[in-house]
Scaffold this active site. Structure first.
Site, PDB file in Angstrom:
ATOM      1  N   GLY A 177      -1.829   2.069  -7.259  1.00  0.00           N
ATOM      2  CA  GLY A 177      -0.269   1.833  -6.908  1.00  0.00           C
ATOM      3  C   GLY A 177       0.179   0.515  -7.220  1.00  0.00           C
ATOM      4  O   GLY A 177      -0.721  -0.589  -7.182  1.00  0.00           O
ATOM      5  N   SER A 178       1.421   0.580  -7.765  1.00  0.00           N
ATOM      6  CA  SER A 178       1.696  -0.616  -8.280  1.00  0.00           C
ATOM      7  C   SER A 178       3.511  -0.728  -8.614  1.00  0.00           C
ATOM      8  O   SER A 178       4.104   0.283  -8.040  1.00  0.00           O
ATOM      9  CB  SER A 178       1.389  -0.863  -9.804  1.00  0.00           C
ATOM     10  OG  SER A 178       1.574   0.441 -10.359  1.00  0.00           O
ATOM     11  N   ARG A 179       3.996  -1.832  -9.137  1.00  0.00           N
ATOM     12  CA  ARG A 179       5.441  -1.755  -9.552  1.00  0.00           C
ATOM     13  C   ARG A 179       5.334  -2.717 -10.884  1.00  0.00           C
ATOM     14  O   ARG A 179       4.653  -3.482 -11.331  1.00  0.00           O
ATOM     15  CB  ARG A 179       6.089  -2.608  -8.614  1.00  0.00           C
ATOM     16  CG  ARG A 179       6.347  -3.999  -8.530  1.00  0.00           C
ATOM     17  CD  ARG A 179       7.038  -4.973  -7.370  1.00  0.00           C
ATOM     18  NE  ARG A 179       7.713  -5.829  -7.967  1.00  0.00           N
ATOM     19  CZ  ARG A 179       8.020  -6.720  -6.875  1.00  0.00           C
ATOM     20  NH1 ARG A 179       8.250  -6.489  -5.619  1.00  0.00           N
ATOM     21  NH2 ARG A 179       8.921  -7.936  -7.415  1.00  0.00           N
TER      22      ARG A 179
END
Length: 213
Positions: A177-179
């Site tokens: 999970g990341s941005r």
């Protein structure tokens, strides 16, 4: 899966696959669960081929996901005047996590920051482990920030300072999970997305540069 992502994926996938196979053959439900987990990891590290964008006036998405914010006036010391327009994209665990360059240019600077591990969807993720990349080319300076999430907290980059990249070319991969943030000089472009817009790395236009068509 590709030659770039398999060396990363195997560190997570080999153990559940190796443990799960004999258990599954023995008819144990735990084995099937481990095989499913290993298969999910392999799917997570997929790396599809995508055509490079042909319009030099477009700034394309750096990652798959959905836009969680468009901020018109934020601090960014690497851009002229120290301010920026920022487009933030959140990647869920089901998205492709390979990041791509939003513009053509040369990687001028890279900086690794932070040690936090807040979920990437939350505002506190701005202090997470992250990479800042400064790209400079015909479009002018653009900053990309890769932000790791709460799980692996690891970012792998495939470009180095001095490398030239095309718009849509692979930059690296954020584990789980990341941005990503794409930051543009204020007034340099007209933003084409809004909060909630679904985007595809290297394909979806985030903005159109002013004075370039």
């Amino acid at each position: 899966m590709s030659r770039r992502t398999w060396p990363i994926a195997r560190r997570y996938a080999v153990a559940p696959l190796a443990l799960g196979l004999p258990l599954a053959v023995a008819g144990r439900r735990t084995g099937w669960a481990l095989l499913a987990a290993g298969g999910a990891v392999v799917a997570f590290f997929r790396d599809p081929e995508r055509p490079l964008p042909s319009d030099p006036a477009l700034v394309v998405a750096a990652s798959d996901g959905f836009v969680t914010g468009v901020d018109e006036d934020v601090e960014e010391p690497w851009l002229p005047g120290g301010r920026a327009t920022r487009v933030t994209v959140f990647l869920s665990l089901t998205d492709v996590h390979v990041n791509r360059s939003p513009v053509a240019g040369r990687l001028e600077r890279e900086e690794r920051l932070g040690s936090g591990f807040a979920p990437a969807l939350f505002a506190g993720a701005q202090d997470n482990r992250r990479n800042r990349l400064l790209l400079d080319g015909p479009a002018g300076p653009v900053v990309v920030v890769q932000v790791a999430g709460a799980l692996a907290r690891t970012i792998t980059n495939w470009v180095r300072v001095g490398d030239r990249v095309a718009a849509g070319e692979r930059l690296g991969l954020i584990h789980f999970g990341s941005r990503t943030d794409v930051l543009l000089p204020p007034g340099a472009a007209d933003v084409l997305v809004r909060k909630g817009t679904r985007v595809t790395a290297g394909v979806t236009p985030l903005a159109r540069l002013r004075g370039r068509g």
